[in-house]
Design a protein around this motif. Structure first.
Motif, PDB file in Angstrom:
ATOM      1  N   LEU A  12       0.848  -1.185   0.000  1.00  0.00           N
ATOM      2  CA  LEU A  12       0.000   0.000   0.000  1.00  0.00           C
ATOM      3  C   LEU A  12       0.886   1.239   0.000  1.00  0.00           C
ATOM      4  N   TYR A  13       0.651   2.102  -0.974  1.00  0.00           N
ATOM      5  CA  TYR A  13       1.432   3.329  -1.124  1.00  0.00           C
ATOM      6  C   TYR A  13       0.567   4.543  -0.816  1.00  0.00           C
ATOM      7  N   TRP A  14       1.209   5.613  -0.397  1.00  0.00           N
ATOM      8  CA  TRP A  14       0.529   6.889  -0.226  1.00  0.00           C
ATOM      9  C   TRP A  14       0.137   7.409  -1.612  1.00  0.00           C
ATOM     10  N   ALA A  15      -0.845   8.271  -1.672  1.00  0.00           N
ATOM     11  CA  ALA A  15      -1.396   8.767  -2.942  1.00  0.00           C
ATOM     12  C   ALA A  15      -0.348   9.446  -3.822  1.00  0.00           C
ATOM     13  N   GLU A  16       0.669  10.049  -3.232  1.00  0.00           N
ATOM     14  CA  GLU A  16       1.666  10.781  -4.029  1.00  0.00           C
ATOM     15  C   GLU A  16       2.670   9.872  -4.735  1.00  0.00           C
ATOM     16  N   ARG A  17       2.607   8.574  -4.520  1.00  0.00           N
ATOM     17  CA  ARG A  17       3.515   7.647  -5.217  1.00  0.00           C
ATOM     18  C   ARG A  17       3.255   7.727  -6.720  1.00  0.00           C
ATOM     19  N   GLU A  18       4.315   7.957  -7.477  1.00  0.00           N
ATOM     20  CA  GLU A  18       4.211   8.038  -8.936  1.00  0.00           C
ATOM     21  C   GLU A  18       4.464   6.672  -9.559  1.00  0.00           C
ATOM     22  N   ASP A  19       3.867   6.449 -10.712  1.00  0.00           N
ATOM     23  CA  ASP A  19       4.141   5.246 -11.489  1.00  0.00           C
ATOM     24  C   ASP A  19       5.491   5.396 -12.184  1.00  0.00           C
ATOM     25  N   GLY A  20       6.045   4.278 -12.636  1.00  0.00           N
ATOM     26  CA  GLY A  20       7.267   4.310 -13.429  1.00  0.00           C
ATOM     27  C   GLY A  20       8.552   4.249 -12.633  1.00  0.00           C
ATOM     28  N   ILE A  21       8.459   4.026 -11.323  1.00  0.00           N
ATOM     29  CA  ILE A  21       9.640   3.946 -10.469  1.00  0.00           C
ATOM     30  C   ILE A  21       9.853   2.487 -10.086  1.00  0.00           C
ATOM     31  N   ASP A  22      11.064   1.975 -10.270  1.00  0.00           N
ATOM     32  CA  ASP A  22      11.340   0.574  -9.942  1.00  0.00           C
ATOM     33  C   ASP A  22      11.624   0.333  -8.461  1.00  0.00           C
ATOM     34  N   ASP A  23      12.096   1.349  -7.766  1.00  0.00           N
ATOM     35  CA  ASP A  23      12.363   1.226  -6.333  1.00  0.00           C
ATOM     36  C   ASP A  23      11.034   1.058  -5.590  1.00  0.00           C
ATOM     37  N   LEU A  24      10.904   0.025  -4.777  1.00  0.00           N
ATOM     38  CA  LEU A  24       9.655  -0.265  -4.072  1.00  0.00           C
ATOM     39  C   LEU A  24       9.424   0.607  -2.843  1.00  0.00           C
ATOM     40  N   GLU A  25      10.446   1.273  -2.356  1.00  0.00           N
ATOM     41  CA  GLU A  25      10.350   1.976  -1.075  1.00  0.00           C
ATOM     42  C   GLU A  25       9.693   3.357  -1.093  1.00  0.00           C
ATOM     43  N   PRO A  26       9.910   4.213  -2.114  1.00  0.00           N
ATOM     44  CA  PRO A  26       9.361   5.574  -2.012  1.00  0.00           C
ATOM     45  C   PRO A  26       7.841   5.585  -1.787  1.00  0.00           C
ATOM     46  N   HIS A  27       7.424   6.282  -0.739  1.00  0.00           N
ATOM     47  CA  HIS A  27       6.024   6.481  -0.374  1.00  0.00           C
ATOM     48  C   HIS A  27       5.301   5.187  -0.011  1.00  0.00           C
ATOM     49  N   LEU A  28       6.046   4.153   0.394  1.00  0.00           N
ATOM     50  CA  LEU A  28       5.439   2.901   0.837  1.00  0.00           C
ATOM     51  C   LEU A  28       4.821   3.115   2.213  1.00  0.00           C
ATOM     52  N   ARG A  29       3.559   2.816   2.343  1.00  0.00           N
ATOM     53  CA  ARG A  29       2.845   3.001   3.604  1.00  0.00           C
ATOM     54  C   ARG A  29       2.863   1.725   4.442  1.00  0.00           C
ATOM     55  N   GLU A  30       2.597   0.582   3.781  1.00  0.00           N
ATOM     56  CA  GLU A  30       2.455  -0.670   4.525  1.00  0.00           C
ATOM     57  C   GLU A  30       2.528  -1.840   3.547  1.00  0.00           C
ATOM     58  N   VAL A  31       3.009  -2.977   4.034  1.00  0.00           N
ATOM     59  CA  VAL A  31       2.983  -4.222   3.262  1.00  0.00           C
ATOM     60  C   VAL A  31       2.146  -5.217   4.058  1.00  0.00           C
ATOM     61  N   ILE A  32       1.133  -5.787   3.391  1.00  0.00           N
ATOM     62  CA  ILE A  32       0.291  -6.800   4.024  1.00  0.00           C
ATOM     63  C   ILE A  32       0.676  -8.140   3.404  1.00  0.00           C
ATOM     64  N   GLU A  33       1.336  -8.957   4.190  1.00  0.00           N
ATOM     65  CA  GLU A  33       1.819 -10.246   3.700  1.00  0.00           C
ATOM     66  C   GLU A  33       0.653 -11.203   3.490  1.00  0.00           C
ATOM     67  N   PRO A  34       0.789 -12.151   2.554  1.00  0.00           N
ATOM     68  CA  PRO A  34      -0.305 -13.081   2.303  1.00  0.00           C
ATOM     69  C   PRO A  34      -0.424 -14.146   3.393  1.00  0.00           C
ATOM     70  N   GLU A  35      -1.642 -14.614   3.586  1.00  0.00           N
ATOM     71  CA  GLU A  35      -1.898 -15.755   4.454  1.00  0.00           C
ATOM     72  C   GLU A  35      -1.396 -17.013   3.728  1.00  0.00           C
ATOM     73  N   PRO A  36      -1.194 -18.108   4.431  1.00  0.00           N
ATOM     74  CA  PRO A  36      -0.622 -19.307   3.794  1.00  0.00           C
ATOM     75  C   PRO A  36      -1.443 -19.880   2.640  1.00  0.00           C
ATOM     76  N   VAL A  37      -2.777 -19.797   2.711  1.00  0.00           N
ATOM     77  CA  VAL A  37      -3.623 -20.384   1.664  1.00  0.00           C
ATOM     78  C   VAL A  37      -4.498 -19.284   1.061  1.00  0.00           C
ATOM     79  N   PRO A  38      -4.339 -18.996  -0.235  1.00  0.00           N
ATOM     80  CA  PRO A  38      -5.142 -17.937  -0.855  1.00  0.00           C
ATOM     81  C   PRO A  38      -6.573 -18.391  -1.149  1.00  0.00           C
ATOM     82  N   ALA A  39      -7.495 -17.432  -1.188  1.00  0.00           N
ATOM     83  CA  ALA A  39      -8.869 -17.709  -1.619  1.00  0.00           C
ATOM     84  C   ALA A  39      -8.886 -17.732  -3.137  1.00  0.00           C
TER      85      ALA A  39
END
Length: 113
Positions: A12-39
């Motif tokens: 999840l990124y903040w609204a000001e995150r621009e597209d076209g950037i390969d670095d995953l960190e700028p304006h990163l708000r949160e990462v929600i890791e997946p549960e073991p078994v997907p729906a």
């Protein structure tokens, strides 16, 4: 509590995150890791013929029952198939893309209706 029932981490990124950037960190708000078994969206094959199959969609596999205080991030196809029956399903919305156009995250979550 929000649980991720997709097979991928949800960035999840903040609204000001621009597209076209390969670095995953700028304006990163949160990462929600997946549960073991997907729906997943299950299918029931109803028969058919040589040119096509009759298939019933709309049944979810590995989706927990509704629980107070819980919301589940699922794929768009799962959420749309169950939108009239489940108000606890969320999907990634306003995707963030890297320089090659691949989705790497989203700016918000949405509840399909």
């Amino acid at each position: 509590m929000i649980l991720n029932l997709t097979p991928h981490p949800i960035r999840l990124y903040w609204a000001e995150r621009e597209d076209g950037i390969d670095d995953l960190e700028p304006h990163l708000r949160e990462v929600i890791e997946p549960e073991p078994v997907p729906a997943r969206l299950a299918t029931i094959e109803l028969g058919g013929g040589i040119a096509f199959e009759l298939v019933e969609f709309g049944h979810a596999q590995n989706l927990p029952p509704k629980r107070d205080g819980y919301q589940y991030i699922v794929s768009l196809v799962v959420a749309l198939a169950l939108a009239d029956r489940r108000s606890d399903l969320l999907v990634p919305y306003r995707e963030v893309r890297n320089s090659s156009g691949t989705v790497i995250g989203c700016r918000s979550l949405a509840q399909p209706v």
